[in-house]
Design an enzyme around this catalytic site. Structure first.
Site, PDB file in Angstrom:
ATOM      1  N   ASN A 146       0.854  -1.192   0.000  1.00 40.40           N
ATOM      2  CA  ASN A 146       0.000   0.000   0.000  1.00 40.40           C
ATOM      3  C   ASN A 146       0.895   1.249   0.000  1.00 40.40           C
ATOM      4  OD1 ASN A 146      -1.418   2.245   1.108  1.00 40.40           O
ATOM      5  ND2 ASN A 146      -3.082   0.869   1.640  1.00 40.40           N
TER       6      ASN A 146
ATOM      7  N   ASP B 142      -0.076   4.490  -0.034  1.00 42.87           N
ATOM      8  CA  ASP B 142      -0.736   5.740   0.401  1.00 42.87           C
ATOM      9  C   ASP B 142       0.211   6.708   1.093  1.00 42.87           C
ATOM     10  OD1 ASP B 142      -3.031   4.523  -0.440  1.00 42.87           O
ATOM     11  OD2 ASP B 142      -3.864   4.206   1.556  1.00 42.87           O
ATOM     12  N   HIS B 143       1.068   6.150   1.970  1.00 40.42           N
ATOM     13  CA  HIS B 143       1.862   7.059   2.805  1.00 40.42           C
ATOM     14  C   HIS B 143       2.968   7.778   2.043  1.00 40.42           C
ATOM     15  CE1 HIS B 143      -0.536   6.196   6.094  1.00 40.42           C
ATOM     16  NE2 HIS B 143      -0.108   4.974   6.317  1.00 40.42           N
TER      17      HIS B 143
ATOM     18  N   ARG C 209       3.386  18.795   1.501  1.00 43.20           N
ATOM     19  CA  ARG C 209       3.900  20.014   0.862  1.00 43.20           C
ATOM     20  C   ARG C 209       3.106  20.404  -0.377  1.00 43.20           C
ATOM     21  NH1 ARG C 209       9.189  21.895   1.974  1.00 43.20           N
ATOM     22  NH2 ARG C 209       9.307  21.825   4.233  1.00 43.20           N
TER      23      ARG C 209
ATOM     24  N   HIS D 281      -5.500   3.684  -1.582  1.00 44.37           N
ATOM     25  CA  HIS D 281      -6.804   4.064  -1.048  1.00 44.37           C
ATOM     26  C   HIS D 281      -7.086   5.494  -1.479  1.00 44.37           C
ATOM     27  CE1 HIS D 281      -9.429   4.406   2.873  1.00 44.37           C
ATOM     28  NE2 HIS D 281     -10.097   4.756   1.793  1.00 44.37           N
TER      29      HIS D 281
ATOM     30  N   ARG E 180      -9.238   8.312  -0.799  1.00 42.61           N
ATOM     31  CA  ARG E 180     -10.203   8.756   0.218  1.00 42.61           C
ATOM     32  C   ARG E 180     -11.083   9.860  -0.350  1.00 42.61           C
ATOM     33  NH1 ARG E 180     -10.069   7.957   5.637  1.00 42.61           N
ATOM     34  NH2 ARG E 180      -8.675   6.285   6.281  1.00 42.61           N
TER      35      ARG E 180
ATOM     36  N   ARG F 151      -6.965  12.992   0.894  1.00 38.06           N
ATOM     37  CA  ARG F 151      -5.890  13.471   1.766  1.00 38.06           C
ATOM     38  C   ARG F 151      -4.508  12.958   1.361  1.00 38.06           C
ATOM     39  NH1 ARG F 151      -6.975  10.046   7.246  1.00 38.06           N
ATOM     40  NH2 ARG F 151      -8.990  11.051   7.102  1.00 38.06           N
ATOM     41  N   HIS F 152      -4.465  11.820   0.647  1.00 38.07           N
ATOM     42  CA  HIS F 152      -3.136  11.370   0.194  1.00 38.07           C
ATOM     43  C   HIS F 152      -3.144  11.051  -1.310  1.00 38.07           C
ATOM     44  CE1 HIS F 152      -5.027   7.641   1.476  1.00 38.07           C
ATOM     45  NE2 HIS F 152      -4.702   7.773   2.755  1.00 38.07           N
TER      46      HIS F 152
ATOM     47  N   GLU G  29      -8.630   0.590  -2.946  1.00 39.36           N
ATOM     48  CA  GLU G  29      -9.388   0.626  -1.696  1.00 39.36           C
ATOM     49  C   GLU G  29     -10.274   1.867  -1.737  1.00 39.36           C
ATOM     50  OE1 GLU G  29      -7.855   1.064   2.584  1.00 39.36           O
ATOM     51  OE2 GLU G  29      -6.402  -0.200   1.565  1.00 39.36           O
TER      52      GLU G  29
ATOM     53  N   THR H  10      -6.591   6.442  10.249  1.00 44.64           N
ATOM     54  CA  THR H  10      -6.543   5.363   9.252  1.00 44.64           C
ATOM     55  C   THR H  10      -7.835   4.577   9.391  1.00 44.64           C
ATOM     56  OG1 THR H  10      -5.308   3.422   8.472  1.00 44.64           O
ATOM     57  CG2 THR H  10      -5.293   3.815  10.845  1.00 44.64           C
ATOM     58  N   THR H  11      -8.059   3.585   8.508  1.00 44.93           N
ATOM     59  CA  THR H  11      -9.288   2.790   8.595  1.00 44.93           C
ATOM     60  C   THR H  11      -9.360   2.172   9.993  1.00 44.93           C
ATOM     61  OG1 THR H  11      -8.830   2.237   6.291  1.00 44.93           O
ATOM     62  CG2 THR H  11     -10.629   1.056   7.349  1.00 44.93           C
TER      63      THR H  11
ATOM     64  N   GLU I 295     -11.287  -9.478   3.296  1.00 44.37           N
ATOM     65  CA  GLU I 295     -10.008  -9.129   3.906  1.00 44.37           C
ATOM     66  C   GLU I 295     -10.254  -9.013   5.402  1.00 44.37           C
ATOM     67  OE1 GLU I 295      -8.033  -5.535   2.574  1.00 44.37           O
ATOM     68  OE2 GLU I 295      -6.608  -5.637   4.242  1.00 44.37           O
TER      69      GLU I 295
ATOM     70  N   HIS J 115      -3.837  -4.780   7.800  1.00 46.08           N
ATOM     71  CA  HIS J 115      -3.929  -3.661   8.744  1.00 46.08           C
ATOM     72  C   HIS J 115      -3.079  -3.911   9.989  1.00 46.08           C
ATOM     73  CE1 HIS J 115      -5.343   0.030  10.420  1.00 46.08           C
ATOM     74  NE2 HIS J 115      -5.964   0.266   9.286  1.00 46.08           N
TER      75      HIS J 115
ATOM     76  N   GLY K  98       1.031  -1.472   4.368  1.00 46.41           N
ATOM     77  CA  GLY K  98       1.480  -0.149   3.961  1.00 46.41           C
ATOM     78  C   GLY K  98       2.410   0.520   4.955  1.00 46.41           C
ATOM     79  N   HIS K  99       1.874   0.856   6.109  1.00 44.40           N
ATOM     80  CA  HIS K  99       2.594   1.742   7.031  1.00 44.40           C
ATOM     81  C   HIS K  99       3.997   1.241   7.386  1.00 44.40           C
ATOM     82  CE1 HIS K  99       2.830   4.939  10.004  1.00 44.40           C
ATOM     83  NE2 HIS K  99       3.446   4.061  10.757  1.00 44.40           N
TER      84      HIS K  99
HETATM   85  N1  PXP Z   1      -6.022  -3.049   4.428  1.00 40.82           N
HETATM   86  C1  PXP Z   1      -6.929  -2.065   4.529  1.00 40.82           C
HETATM   87  C2  PXP Z   1      -8.341  -2.370   4.195  1.00 40.82           C
HETATM   88  C3  PXP Z   1      -6.550  -0.768   4.930  1.00 40.82           C
HETATM   89  O1  PXP Z   1      -7.465   0.198   5.043  1.00 40.82           O
HETATM   90  C4  PXP Z   1      -5.194  -0.509   5.180  1.00 40.82           C
HETATM   91  C5  PXP Z   1      -4.757   0.880   5.531  1.00 40.82           C
HETATM   92  O2  PXP Z   1      -4.921   1.717   4.437  1.00 40.82           O
HETATM   93  C6  PXP Z   1      -4.287  -1.569   5.042  1.00 40.82           C
HETATM   94  C7  PXP Z   1      -4.726  -2.836   4.694  1.00 40.82           C
HETATM   95  C8  PXP Z   1      -2.832  -1.370   5.302  1.00 40.82           C
HETATM   96  O3  PXP Z   1      -2.683  -1.118   6.678  1.00 40.82           O
HETATM   97  P1  PXP Z   1      -1.282  -0.680   7.241  1.00 40.82           P
HETATM   98  O4  PXP Z   1      -0.970   0.659   6.654  1.00 40.82           O
HETATM   99  O5  PXP Z   1      -1.507  -0.630   8.734  1.00 40.82           O
HETATM  100  O6  PXP Z   1      -0.294  -1.718   6.826  1.00 40.82           O
END
Ligand code: PXP
Length: 264
Positions: free
Chosen positions: A23, A25-26, A34, A59, A61, A65-66, A86, A116-117, A167, A214, A236-237
């Site tokens: 993922n 997103d970050h 910025r 994702h 949103r 936001r990202h 997502e 986050t979700t 999931e 997650h 992701g994170h």
């Molecule tokens: N799965 C879903 C449905 C999510 O919403 C997220 C966060 O965007 C992730 C997985 C990934 O989670 P994490 O960033 O904590 O790894």
């Protein structure tokens, strides 16, 4: 997985390695801090692929936001592995999915103030509407995954709504491990793992594919993998956090290695 297909899990003797969907997103979160053009999430996806990512997840949103729409369109053009979108189950997002045709649509709940979700979709309370959303996505040949808590009534509702994939939310397991000094044998952690295992089996019994995600990181992913029966992890994170120090390619390689080591 094809839309509407009944999933049959591999026998334990032919357990395949779980796919890692990264993922990104970050990476976009840093760029949006910025409102500029770097770091580029598209370049991050390419680097993730070079590290062995099996898919890319993003994702969009509602508040953008990202990840921005142009990221999705750009990735759609260039990405050589499955793209997972997502999104919230809204008409506007369904239209975006139909326009970009990701390999999988992942429906998630979305709260405007959440960081986050926060939890899984409550399919039971929104069954009629979600059925319609999933039907519209299927009409466009898009396979659908729903992000749900490890609860049997939500799994049953996911089947009734027509989802192809569940999931399972691994956040409660990750939090339990953190709150219990990372003791993997702690009773609360064991309870969370048992809930997830039971859910994986339940999802398969109903002919759906089971993924998880997650809160997974380099420390806690192994026990989830060792449960068996999962097709994909969406992470992701922790990968983006590690990539700040060692680069995306190596961060993905390291996660793949953790997954491989724990594969039953
Ligand atoms: N799965 C879903 C449905 C999510 O919403 C997220 C966060 O965007 C992730 C997985 C990934 O989670 P994490 O960033 O904590 O790894």
């Amino acid at each position: 997985m094809l839309c509407g297909e009944v999933y049959s899990p591999p026998h334990s003797s032919e357990q395949l390695m779980i796919k890692l969907c990264v993922n990104i997103d970050h990476v976009a979160t840093i760029r949006e801090a910025r409102k500029t053009y770097e770091p580029d999430p598209i370049a991050a996806a390419e680097e993730a692929l070079l590290g062995g990512a099996d898919g890319i997840t993003l994702h969009i949103r509602e508040d953008r936001r990202h990840v921005q729409d142009h990221d999705l369109f750009e990735l759609r053009k260039s990405l050589k592995v499955p793209l997972n979108l997502e999104m919230a189950a809204t008409d506007a997002m369904v239209a975006l999915a139909i326009a970009t045709k990701p390999e999988m649509v992942m429906l998630v709940p979305e709260g405007r103030d959440e960081i986050t979700t926060e939890g899984g979709l409550d399919i039971c309370s929104d069954l009629t509407r979600l059925k319609e959303v999933i039907r519209a996505l299927h009409d466009a040949s898009l396979p659908v995954s729903v992000f749900i808590d490890a609860e049997s009534h939500q799994i049953e509702a996911a089947k009734e709504a027509g989802s192809d994939v569940c999931e399972i939310h691994t956040g409660p397991y990750a939090e339990s491990l953190e709150q219990n000094n990372f003791s993997i044998s702690h009773a609360d952690v064991e309870t969370q793992l048992k809930r997830i295992k039971k859910s994986i089996d339940h999802v398969h019994t109903l002919g759906m594919q089971c993924n998880a995600g997650h809160g997974l990181n380099y420390h806690n992913v192994g026990r989830i993998v060792s449960l068996g029966g999962l097709s994909e992890l969406h992470i992701g994170h922790s990968i983006v956090s590690r990539c700040v120090f060692i680069g995306m390619r190596q961060a993905v390689r390291d996660m793949k290695q953790r997954i491989q080591e724990a594969t039953p």
